[in-house]
Design an enzyme around this catalytic site. Structure first.
Site, PDB file in Angstrom:
ATOM      1  N   GLU A  74       0.815  -1.226   0.000  1.00 47.43           N
ATOM      2  CA  GLU A  74       0.000   0.000   0.000  1.00 47.43           C
ATOM      3  C   GLU A  74       0.845   1.272   0.000  1.00 47.43           C
ATOM      4  OE1 GLU A  74      -2.958  -0.351   3.116  1.00 47.43           O
ATOM      5  OE2 GLU A  74      -4.227  -1.533   1.780  1.00 47.43           O
ATOM      6  N   GLU A  79      -6.584  -8.032  -0.936  1.00 47.93           N
ATOM      7  CA  GLU A  79      -7.038  -8.075   0.458  1.00 47.93           C
ATOM      8  C   GLU A  79      -8.515  -7.702   0.529  1.00 47.93           C
ATOM      9  OE1 GLU A  79      -4.988  -5.555   3.238  1.00 47.93           O
ATOM     10  OE2 GLU A  79      -3.026  -6.002   2.390  1.00 47.93           O
ATOM     11  N   GLU A 123      -3.785  -4.361  15.224  1.00 45.50           N
ATOM     12  CA  GLU A 123      -4.735  -5.101  14.391  1.00 45.50           C
ATOM     13  C   GLU A 123      -5.235  -6.384  15.047  1.00 45.50           C
ATOM     14  OE1 GLU A 123      -2.848  -5.261  10.515  1.00 45.50           O
ATOM     15  OE2 GLU A 123      -3.683  -3.296   9.995  1.00 45.50           O
ATOM     16  N   TYR A 177      -7.801  -6.939  16.741  1.00 43.72           N
ATOM     17  CA  TYR A 177      -9.247  -7.150  16.589  1.00 43.72           C
ATOM     18  C   TYR A 177      -9.681  -7.177  15.129  1.00 43.72           C
ATOM     19  CZ  TYR A 177      -9.751  -6.376  21.607  1.00 43.72           C
ATOM     20  OH  TYR A 177      -9.664  -6.464  22.960  1.00 43.72           O
TER      21      TYR A 177
HETATM   22  C1  GLA Z   1      -4.274  -2.774   4.693  1.00 44.77           C
HETATM   23  C2  GLA Z   1      -2.906  -3.379   4.839  1.00 44.77           C
HETATM   24  C3  GLA Z   1      -2.882  -4.582   5.716  1.00 44.77           C
HETATM   25  C4  GLA Z   1      -3.786  -4.423   6.914  1.00 44.77           C
HETATM   26  C5  GLA Z   1      -5.172  -4.098   6.446  1.00 44.77           C
HETATM   27  C6  GLA Z   1      -6.152  -3.977   7.576  1.00 44.77           C
HETATM   28  O1  GLA Z   1      -4.954  -3.163   3.599  1.00 44.77           O
HETATM   29  O2  GLA Z   1      -2.295  -3.661   3.612  1.00 44.77           O
HETATM   30  O3  GLA Z   1      -1.547  -4.784   6.122  1.00 44.77           O
HETATM   31  O4  GLA Z   1      -3.302  -3.391   7.707  1.00 44.77           O
HETATM   32  O5  GLA Z   1      -5.136  -2.870   5.764  1.00 44.77           O
HETATM   33  O6  GLA Z   1      -7.432  -3.648   7.110  1.00 44.77           O
END
Ligand code: GLA
Ligand code: ZN
Length: 681
Positions: free
Chosen positions: A159, A317, A365, A367
């Protein structure tokens, strides 16, 4: 920047079915947990694991020490279990030693504060130390794992996003500007620097636009749109430079495994069209805004599919159940995960991956939803839904892989216009690019049209309809290409605040809408902006609707009025116009019509080309088409409401999910939140 090494269609990892699985961090757990993980993965039909995304502090615990023992174990185990790996380079979260030893790798924020080690996505993209370290890691990973039997794809970083305002970025920005503008005279002209005594006489005088320089009230309030636009383009390229550097390091050892990075759909800070040629395939993370209509994620899917010329993309994702980062994190209702996954596939996804496979025990993260929760159970609702979907996808096999969307409607999406519109002082801060663009997209999709969301340099020849809502900046030969669409019989639709400025955000020295004025057959001298509670009645023939925010006052120069304003001193003047042009038409919508008004206009445009879908009368049902290379046509039907829907089948077809055949006119029943994948005969 090096040249992209792939054609626009790119290259996807070769798989026999839709890869299913997701982000997996066994480095957080002892080996007996890995055993349990793999047992559960098999039960859930999981065949693909994204690994190593945040592993850098383990794989390089110190500058001169690389340690791949844990990663070796993860990949070997995956291979032994017959699973494939999407291997991350892990360069999105700095290891503490690197941040401490080389403070330049840390970002400087918009307020000018140099950060210290913390969080993730925290690196300065211009830092030579960062780039050197990240490329070294990518190269070592490729050297080690290029031939690994589990390797399916490379996942660089994670990201990419944000921005840095440090001195290294300032220097890199100045170099970037020299390349873009050539001379200071050209730059002064582009940014219109005689305004407010800004004429630059040396490149060194140029500062990144930040809270310390041109901005007030934050990143959207700038005294000079030209510099702010260029900084966003530069930051896009700077982060892209990191991606390209790592890709090159991988390619030195691995000539052909496809490479991607996980994008974020409609993510404003980065112009993904600048990234697209450098990706072998597009992939993205789908976390739709809360309470968004289903056309919001659909829009992002179509935008991502548009990056590689319509080639399928990966859903890298999504959460199986709930996010954690929002103030309030609602649960996906029973059936919603399946529906969202089929929606992605309907729009061109050739993979369905989750964040995350096992819930993290600690940190922010813990939860976040996961396929396997803290108790490690397989008898939870979420696990059962994930496993059922895994079975369904494995039964589907290769049927939809590689299939394309035969859209005849294009919607132009342009980061430059998005940025320019939202950093503009006047006419209204309330006009939000995504909202307007989405309203037009939604109208077309709910009418059953497949839509390609493409950049402004895309080939427009395949399309009958081209929608250009709030396309604020018009550059290059776009106006001519839009004229060509209309001339050959197509329909072009533009709106208020389209074609106002050139690529530097300088107003055209011409009637509004600038280079589109001849095509639209209108002239606009004035515009009124009002608060969002001010509703302007609009009459489209007999159909009464309303509009808000911005009201352009249109003079007809060849166009005919389709709708008129109903109030104020411009009552009776055109709010929507249509101009015959060549064998086609150009429509101009001079105000922010409410959704029913946009629906009405867009349906009239689509109807002219027979593009209203067979299920357009069923508002809860989304339809989307994919066609394989051998001509097999799939119509996906997605029921977005928790009630069943019955409708007559428009053609004979077989539902791939049930094996049932329907003849034309037979009742087609969709369960609550149900899906049908019709193979048409
Ligand atoms: C993003 C990140 C992940 C995680 C998710 C949680 O998409 O790439 O590593 O943090 O968010 O929603
Ligand atoms: Zn920086």
């Amino acid at each position: 920047m090096t040249e992209p090494d792939t054609g626009s269609g790119g290259r996807l990892p070769h798989t026999a079915r839709i890869p299913y699985g997701g982000d997996y961090c066994p480095e957080q757990w002892p080996r007996d947990v890995w055993d349990e993980d793999h047992r559960l993965f098999t039960q859930a039909g999981v065949d693909t694991l994204t690994v190593g995304v945040f592993i850098w502090s383990l794989t390089q615990p110190d500058e001169s020490v690389y340690d791949f023992s844990v990663l070796d174990g993860i990949l070997d185990r995956a291979a032994a279990e017959g699973r494939q790996v999407c291997l991350a380079t892990g360069t999105a979260a700095l290891p503490p030693w690197l941040a401490k030893k080389y403070p330049e790798v840390n970002r400087t924020d918009f307020e000018g504060r140099r950060h210290r080690h913390g969080q993730r996505h925290n690196f300065c993209p211009s830092s030579p130390e960062y780039r050197r370290s990240a490329m070294a890691m990518a190269g070592r990973l490729a050297e080690r794992y290029a031939e690994h039997p589990a390797l399916l794809a490379w996942h660089i970083n994670n990201e990419y996003g944000g921005a840095c305002y440090c001195d290294l970025c300032a220097d890199a920005f100045r170099r970037w500007l020299r390349e873009r503008h050539g001379t200071l005279d050209a730059l002064n002209g582009a940014w219109w620097t005689t305004f407010w005594s800004h004429r630059y006489t040396d490149w060194d005088q140029i500062e990144p636009p930040s809270a310390l320089t041109e901005h007030w009230r934050g990143p959207d309030h700038t005294a000079f749109q030209g510099v702010t636009l260029d900084y966003r383009r530069f930051m896009t390229d700077a982060l892209l430079g990191c991606f390209v550097g790592e890709k090159k390091a991988i390619r030195a050892h691995d000539a052909d495994t496809p490479v991607t990075t996980n994008l974020m759909g409609t993510y404003r800070p980065l112009d993904y069209h600048r990234w697209a040629p450098h990706l072998d395939f597009a992939s993205w993370d789908n976390y739709p805004p809360l309470d968004a209509p289903p056309t919001r994620p659909a829009f992002a899917h179509d935008l991502m599919r548009g990056l590689k010329g319509g080639a399928p993309f990966w859903l890298m994702e999504q959460t199986p159940s709930t996010t954690a980062c929002r103030d309030v994190n609602p649960l996906r209702r029973p059936g919603e995960l399946r529906l969202a996954t089929w929606q992605a596939i309907a729009h061109g996804a050739d993979a369905a991956l989750y964040f995350q496979m096992r819930a993290s025990r600690g940190a922010c993260e813990k939860y976040h939803g996961a396929v396997i929760g803290h108790a490690g159970r397989a008898d939870t609702r979420v696990f059962r839904e994930v496993a059922a979907l895994g079975r369904e996808l494995s039964e589907l096999g290769a049927a939809t892989l590689g299939a394309r969307t035969p859209a005849r409607t294009a919607l132009l999406f342009d980061w430059d216009s998005w940025w320019a519109l939202e950093i503009s002082d006047g006419p209204s801060r309330l006009v939000r690019y995504q909202d307007v663009v989405h309203a037009y997209y939604r109208a077309a999709r709910e009418a059953g049209a497949d839509v390609d969301v493409v950049g402004v340099t895309a080939d427009l020849t395949p399309y009958d309809v081209v929608l250009a809502p709030v396309l604020h900046l018009v550059r290059g030969d776009l106006a001519k290409r839009l004229e060509a669409v209309a001339r050959r019989g197509g329909t072009v639709l533009a709106t208020f605040l389209t074609a106002r400025c050139d690529e530097h955000d300088r107003a055209f020295l011409a009637d509004v809408p600038g280079p589109l004025a001849p095509l639209m057959g209108i002239r606009v001298d004035e515009w009124d902006a009002r608060h969002d509670h001010v509703e302007q009645p609009v009459l489209i023939g007999e159909f009464a609707t309303s509009a808000r925010l911005v009201f352009e006052i249109v003079q007809l120069r060849g166009a005919e009025p389709i709708a008129i304003y109903g109030a104020d001193f411009y009552a009776g003047t055109p709010a929507v116009t249509r101009h015959p042009f060549g064998a086609g038409q150009a429509w101009y919508v001079a105000t922010a019509l409410d959704q029913p008004g946009v629906d009405h206009v867009v349906r009239r445009v689509l109807a002219r080309h027979d593009l209203i879908g067979p299920y357009a009368g069923h508002p809860a049902v989304e339809s989307a088409t994919r066609v394989t290379a051998d001509g097999t046509r799939f119509l996906f039907l997605l029921n977005h409401v928790p009630e069943s829907v019955r409708m007559p089948a428009h053609a004979a077809a077989t539902d791939l999910l049930t094996g049932k055949r329907v003849e034309q006119g037979d009742v087609l029943a969709l369960d609550p939140l149900g899906v049908a994948v019709l193979r048409l005969q």
